[in-house]
Design a protein around this motif. Sequence first.
Motif, PDB file in Angstrom:
ATOM      1  N   LEU A 130       0.836  -1.195   0.000  1.00  0.00           N
ATOM      2  CA  LEU A 130       0.000   0.000   0.000  1.00  0.00           C
ATOM      3  C   LEU A 130       0.875   1.252   0.000  1.00  0.00           C
ATOM      4  N   HIS A 131       0.571   2.167  -0.918  1.00  0.00           N
ATOM      5  CA  HIS A 131       1.235   3.460  -0.980  1.00  0.00           C
ATOM      6  C   HIS A 131       0.204   4.559  -0.719  1.00  0.00           C
ATOM      7  N   LEU A 132       0.645   5.660  -0.117  1.00  0.00           N
ATOM      8  CA  LEU A 132      -0.210   6.787   0.216  1.00  0.00           C
ATOM      9  C   LEU A 132       0.107   7.939  -0.719  1.00  0.00           C
ATOM     10  N   LEU A 133      -0.926   8.597  -1.238  1.00  0.00           N
ATOM     11  CA  LEU A 133      -0.714   9.737  -2.126  1.00  0.00           C
ATOM     12  C   LEU A 133      -0.603  10.997  -1.272  1.00  0.00           C
ATOM     13  N   MET A 134       0.628  11.507  -1.154  1.00  0.00           N
ATOM     14  CA  MET A 134       0.901  12.661  -0.310  1.00  0.00           C
ATOM     15  C   MET A 134       1.041  13.920  -1.152  1.00  0.00           C
ATOM     16  N   GLN A 135       0.804  15.056  -0.534  1.00  0.00           N
ATOM     17  CA  GLN A 135       0.765  16.332  -1.231  1.00  0.00           C
ATOM     18  C   GLN A 135       1.794  17.312  -0.670  1.00  0.00           C
ATOM     19  N   ALA A 136       2.408  18.088  -1.545  1.00  0.00           N
ATOM     20  CA  ALA A 136       3.206  19.243  -1.120  1.00  0.00           C
ATOM     21  C   ALA A 136       2.220  20.384  -0.902  1.00  0.00           C
ATOM     22  N   LYS A 137       1.812  20.597   0.351  1.00  0.00           N
ATOM     23  CA  LYS A 137       0.683  21.475   0.666  1.00  0.00           C
ATOM     24  C   LYS A 137       1.128  22.818   1.211  1.00  0.00           C
ATOM     25  N   MET A 138       0.687  23.879   0.536  1.00  0.00           N
ATOM     26  CA  MET A 138       0.963  25.231   1.007  1.00  0.00           C
ATOM     27  C   MET A 138      -0.206  25.730   1.848  1.00  0.00           C
ATOM     28  N   GLU A 139       0.097  26.273   3.025  1.00  0.00           N
ATOM     29  CA  GLU A 139      -0.871  26.987   3.839  1.00  0.00           C
ATOM     30  C   GLU A 139      -0.203  28.258   4.348  1.00  0.00           C
ATOM     31  N   PRO A 140      -0.955  29.373   4.419  1.00  0.00           N
ATOM     32  CA  PRO A 140      -0.326  30.658   4.757  1.00  0.00           C
ATOM     33  C   PRO A 140       0.311  30.707   6.138  1.00  0.00           C
ATOM     34  N   GLY A 141      -0.195  29.891   7.091  1.00  0.00           N
ATOM     35  CA  GLY A 141       0.364  29.925   8.433  1.00  0.00           C
ATOM     36  C   GLY A 141       1.500  28.966   8.661  1.00  0.00           C
ATOM     37  N   ASN A 142       1.846  28.146   7.654  1.00  0.00           N
ATOM     38  CA  ASN A 142       2.908  27.155   7.821  1.00  0.00           C
ATOM     39  C   ASN A 142       4.274  27.806   7.976  1.00  0.00           C
ATOM     40  N   THR A 143       5.061  27.308   8.907  1.00  0.00           N
ATOM     41  CA  THR A 143       6.468  27.662   8.943  1.00  0.00           C
ATOM     42  C   THR A 143       7.139  27.036   7.722  1.00  0.00           C
ATOM     43  N   GLY A 144       7.717  27.842   6.858  1.00  0.00           N
ATOM     44  CA  GLY A 144       8.282  27.328   5.609  1.00  0.00           C
ATOM     45  C   GLY A 144       7.264  27.219   4.497  1.00  0.00           C
ATOM     46  N   LEU A 145       6.010  27.561   4.777  1.00  0.00           N
ATOM     47  CA  LEU A 145       4.905  27.631   3.813  1.00  0.00           C
ATOM     48  C   LEU A 145       4.449  26.284   3.264  1.00  0.00           C
ATOM     49  N   VAL A 146       5.383  25.416   2.793  1.00  0.00           N
ATOM     50  CA  VAL A 146       5.001  24.142   2.182  1.00  0.00           C
ATOM     51  C   VAL A 146       5.408  22.994   3.100  1.00  0.00           C
TER      52      VAL A 146
ATOM     53  N   ALA B 246      10.025  16.431  18.493  1.00  0.00           N
ATOM     54  CA  ALA B 246      10.114  17.242  17.275  1.00  0.00           C
ATOM     55  C   ALA B 246       9.161  18.421  17.409  1.00  0.00           C
ATOM     56  N   VAL B 247       9.505  19.516  16.746  1.00  0.00           N
ATOM     57  CA  VAL B 247       8.627  20.683  16.688  1.00  0.00           C
ATOM     58  C   VAL B 247       7.724  20.502  15.473  1.00  0.00           C
ATOM     59  N   LEU B 248       6.438  20.353  15.728  1.00  0.00           N
ATOM     60  CA  LEU B 248       5.497  20.034  14.657  1.00  0.00           C
ATOM     61  C   LEU B 248       4.451  21.143  14.524  1.00  0.00           C
ATOM     62  N   PRO B 249       4.002  21.390  13.301  1.00  0.00           N
ATOM     63  CA  PRO B 249       3.077  22.504  13.046  1.00  0.00           C
ATOM     64  C   PRO B 249       1.634  22.151  13.380  1.00  0.00           C
ATOM     65  N   GLU B 250       0.885  23.153  13.775  1.00  0.00           N
ATOM     66  CA  GLU B 250      -0.562  23.010  13.913  1.00  0.00           C
ATOM     67  C   GLU B 250      -1.220  23.455  12.604  1.00  0.00           C
ATOM     68  N   GLU B 251      -2.523  23.596  12.598  1.00  0.00           N
ATOM     69  CA  GLU B 251      -3.282  23.890  11.391  1.00  0.00           C
ATOM     70  C   GLU B 251      -2.821  25.214  10.769  1.00  0.00           C
ATOM     71  N   GLY B 252      -2.335  25.148   9.534  1.00  0.00           N
ATOM     72  CA  GLY B 252      -1.743  26.318   8.897  1.00  0.00           C
ATOM     73  C   GLY B 252      -2.700  27.194   8.130  1.00  0.00           C
ATOM     74  N   GLY B 253      -3.969  26.794   8.043  1.00  0.00           N
ATOM     75  CA  GLY B 253      -4.941  27.601   7.322  1.00  0.00           C
ATOM     76  C   GLY B 253      -5.567  28.686   8.176  1.00  0.00           C
ATOM     77  N   ARG B 254      -5.498  28.537   9.511  1.00  0.00           N
ATOM     78  CA  ARG B 254      -6.119  29.510  10.415  1.00  0.00           C
ATOM     79  C   ARG B 254      -5.154  30.055  11.458  1.00  0.00           C
ATOM     80  N   PHE B 255      -4.038  29.328  11.704  1.00  0.00           N
ATOM     81  CA  PHE B 255      -3.065  29.741  12.719  1.00  0.00           C
ATOM     82  C   PHE B 255      -1.775  30.183  12.044  1.00  0.00           C
ATOM     83  N   TYR B 256      -1.214  31.282  12.542  1.00  0.00           N
ATOM     84  CA  TYR B 256       0.002  31.842  11.966  1.00  0.00           C
ATOM     85  C   TYR B 256       1.221  31.348  12.747  1.00  0.00           C
ATOM     86  N   HIS B 257       2.019  30.491  12.102  1.00  0.00           N
ATOM     87  CA  HIS B 257       3.258  29.961  12.674  1.00  0.00           C
ATOM     88  C   HIS B 257       3.028  29.374  14.070  1.00  0.00           C
ATOM     89  N   ARG B 258       1.982  28.603  14.214  1.00  0.00           N
ATOM     90  CA  ARG B 258       1.716  27.948  15.493  1.00  0.00           C
ATOM     91  C   ARG B 258       2.377  26.569  15.494  1.00  0.00           C
TER      92      ARG B 258
END
Length: 497
Positions: free
Chosen positions: A131-147, A427-439
């Motif tokens: 089984l393989h998973l189809l993963m996405q390079a996802k941009m969100e405005p609140g992401n650290t590093g954006l993608v 590890a330092v992991l991001p929260e939801e990047g569509g509503r939170f800014y660099h959280r």
Amino acid sequence: MSHRADALAGRPTGPDTTVVLADRLSLSAATFDNPRFATEEVLPWLERARREGDFAVDRIPFAALDQWSFDPETGNLVHSTGRFFTVEGLRVTGGARPAGNPTPPVINQPIINQPETGILGILVREIDGVLHLLMQAKMEPGNTGLVQLGPTVQATRSNYTRVHRGGHTRYLEYFVGPERGRILVDAVQSEQGDSFLYKRNRNMVVEVSEDIPVDDGHRWMTLGQVHALMGIDHLVNMDVRTVLSCLPLGHRGGPSREAVAGEPADSFQHALTRSLDRDEPTVHGDLELLSWLQDLRSESYQSARLVPLRELAGWSRDEEAVTEPSSSCLKVIAVSVRAGTREVSRWTQPMLEFPGQGVAAFLVKRIDGVLHVLVQGKAQPGIRDAIEIGPTVQCVSRDWRAVPPGERPELLDRVLGADAAQVRFSAVLPEEGGRFYHRDNRYTVVEVGEEFPDAEPATMRWVTLTQLKELLRYGNHVNVEARTLMTCLQSLWQGRR
């Protein structure tokens, strides 16, 4: 492929389906080599997506927002369509359990009100028997590093119904409508209860059998590859982590047993494998665990109600932010976004900004040779049932360094002071990047030894990983921070230690 088509094709559809699926996923988790897309190619691929995506996010004053404005009567931040979300005020009274205080504490804060159920979906396909998973390079405005690494589909209902009048959500048809693929996982789960009001998403895994076109923003990866990337800061986004936590893994007689061949019986890996096995002993039975959670919910005296943002006690608005002078929690800001590869290439929006970095942690312990996790019943104002199962330590709404000693969560200092040999994951992991800014928050798994008591406070319980996964099947029982830590913990399985 429909359920009927699955039966005709010889795929299991009876009571053993979950066991067979767990074995197939276990094989994928044990597969780290992918000749079509090597793990070392992931970071350059994401960097290329950043470089070629024409992305930019800038802080702006509220007056520069397009189609967003403060309602003249309530002061709430609203969109001209009445869709997407609103930023309102929330007044919270009480807590999880009274502590002899005759005057319940009152908290006033902004909250995102988004009464929609979005889709977080991962497509899977068997390639060369794995089984393989189809993963996405996802941009969100609140992401650290954006993608960051995202699921196949990550969309709110407003977005995938194209309220923004932008492009179509890629691969959406495999998750909704009559032509969708074979559903393997489908559970509605909550999001951050400290900043969303009753927001939920469908966490879905859907299998396709046919070869489908894959654009440059997506790649097929094994579960083992994604697990191997979990320990890299700011890489695997929250939406991937919550979906992966719902996957059934580790059944007796499957690859989980083969994975520990040669492992010492007293090893962490062996104990973790047993924690994923339904047949292993547990401190509490499933019904006992559920009854404990329902007791906490019944005894909760926390209440929350929406109030106009302009009437939020102690909070004020200037040209660039909604803030509370003594608050070390959050502020409301506005941003302008340019994103060449998104459904809409330019937009503005409000976001929540959180100061500093929080901590979420699991304390784990081997009890009778089976790894158990210490969880708590965590009250949050934006949770529909007031309380869900949370991490041992959840200090994510504030910078932990700014929390006075008398207000620190129980066991926070134990987590922060753990010896390096006890830290199984960090590890330092991001929260939801569509509503939170660099959280971003530090997620940590700390193993404790025999010196740590088995005795539990009333609000805490020792549980196995498979017990938490069983609760996830029904949704709204395990919060998003605990789901992230579940994925962190399972990423240590099948060879990644």
